[in-house]
Design an enzyme around this catalytic site. Structure first.
Site, short mmCIF file in Angstrom:
data_model
loop_
_atom_site.label_atom_id
_atom_site.label_comp_id
_atom_site.label_asym_id
_atom_site.label_seq_id
_atom_site.Cartn_x
_atom_site.Cartn_y
_atom_site.Cartn_z
N TRP A 102 29.25 101.50 -0.01
CA TRP A 102 30.62 100.68 0.88
C TRP A 102 30.11 101.27 2.48
CZ3 TRP A 102 31.48 95.66 -1.16
CH2 TRP A 102 31.31 95.86 -2.47
N ASP A 171 38.65 103.56 3.38
CA ASP A 171 38.17 102.36 2.25
C ASP A 171 38.81 103.14 0.72
OD1 ASP A 171 37.65 100.98 0.56
OD2 ASP A 171 35.62 100.25 0.77
N LYS A 195 41.33 97.08 -8.38
CA LYS A 195 40.71 98.26 -8.89
C LYS A 195 41.71 99.16 -9.27
CE LYS A 195 36.31 97.72 -7.29
NZ LYS A 195 35.87 97.86 -5.34
#
Ligand SMILES: *Cc1c(COP(=O)(O)O)cnc(C)c1O
Length: 359
Positions: A102, A171, A195
């Site tokens: 990511w 993030d 999530k």
């Protein structure tokens, strides 16, 4: 009704209590004779919901008053573009710490808008560690430093906050609300919802207000944080259903005792799972012990030929979505806030039985 133990990496498990509230509310929300999906986002009831969601989130994470809380669409991926679009001018440099897929994606997206200095990159060891902070090659004039506190795929988590004077952009998609954080250490925190917050479709951004003035003048309205800050995130029609569920999850978290209580439970859940993996020669986890994720626990079977059998038998036992990411192989148990300790205990028991039968 039959519910499985769901170890999905995302969209991920939601608390059963929340799902039951949704079911009860669905056809007739607050006596309106309509579902929450069918009312105006400008109605008094919805505006109240939105305000409560923000206030509860602020309380859970102790967000200081000089930070804005925004709820855009577009997921974490859109924030990978919005960060450079809102914090840099062409020619500026931003530093990126790449400890997983990511972070790498975020750095790649930023190259479209500014100079990117990858100050540290853990791809040399397949994203199984965090390079020592003293080895990071940071630039002198960075507009910000971006990192990924929890890398969802390889299961690598920072258990410290990087230092320095430039705004930190984090993030936190896969570990937000899993433990207390000191928001003041950050310039910007962003997270996709699917999530630890709610359904896909809504995104959380927490941004220090003084940073809102750095946006490029030619940014589209919807790519500008300040537009959301100035309109209580009603810049255009927001994802009302996802916002409603996020509000229910925030209230659920409060009832559980907030992020302090979640931190304790998450610590127990992940510690016992890693202990079971480390105690066996049949299972292994390649991540350095000081940066193992409490949310995403990848593990590999010594004999990959047994992977298929493991997945079939675990699914038959009511333990689902354990297949690892294709870039890592093996298995991955994502054990976010809504995955109970009971689910982790059931997984550990299944793993021991499977090892006994096949080891
Ligand atoms: C899941 C995830 C993303 C992608 O989120 P989207 O909402 O699909 O854009 C980005 N970063 C991290 C750390 C993630 O876990």
């Amino acid at each position: 009704m039959s519910r499985v133990y769901n170890f999905s990496a995302g969209p991920a498990a939601l608390p059963l209590e929340v799902l039951e509230t949704i079911r009860n509310d669905l056809p007739d929300w607050l006596g309106s004779g309509m579902s929450v999906m069918e009312v105006s986002h400008r109605s008094a009831d919805f505006v109240e919901l939105a305000a409560r969601a923000e206030a509860t989130l602020r309380e859970l994470l102790q967000v200081p008053d000089d930070y804005s809380v925004l709820f855009p669409q577009g997921g974490a991926t859109m924030q990978m573009a919005m960060a450079p679009m809102n914090l840099t001018s062409p020619g500026d440099t931003a530093d990126y710490i790449v400890t997983g897929s990511w972070g790498k994606k975020a750095a790649g997206e930023a190259t479209k808008f500014c100079n990117v200095n990858v100050a540290a990159d853990a791809s040399d060891k397949k994203f199984t560690y965090i390079p020592d902070e003293s080895s990071w090659r940071r630039s002198d004039n960075a507009a910000y430093l971006h990192y990924t506190p929890n890398e969802t795929i390889a299961g690598v988590e920072f258990h410290f906050v990087p230092g320095g004077d430039v705004p930190l952009v984090a993030d936190m998609s896969s570990n937000i609300l899993s433990r207390p954080i000191d928001v003041r250490r950050f310039g910007v925190i962003y997270a996709g919802a699917q999530k630890n917050i709610g359904p896909a479709g809504i995104t959380l951004v927490i941004v220090r207000n003084e940073l809102l003035d750095r946006a490029r003048a030619d940014n589209p309205h919807l790519m500008t944080w300040k537009s959301y800050a100035d309109s209580d995130s009603m810049t255009n029609t927001p994802p009302t259903f996802a916002w409603y569920v996020a509000d229910l999850v925030f209230q659920w978290l409060k009832r559980q005792g907030g992020v302090e209580a979640m931190a304790e439970i998450n610590g127990r859940k992940s510690s016992k799972l890693y202990a079971a993996i480390d105690a066996s020669d049949f299972y292994s986890n390649p991540v350095a012990k000081d940066c193992r994720s409490r949310m995403n626990v990848p593990f590999i079977l010594a004999d990959a030929a047994l992977d298929k059998k493991f997945l079939e038998e675990s699914a038959a036992a009511g333990l689902t979505n354990l297949k690892g990411h294709r870039s890592v192989g093996g298995m991955r148990a994502s054990i976010y806030n809504a995955v109970s300790e009971e689910a982790v205990d059931a997984l550990i028991a299944f793993m021991a039985d499977f090892e006994k039968a096949n080891g």
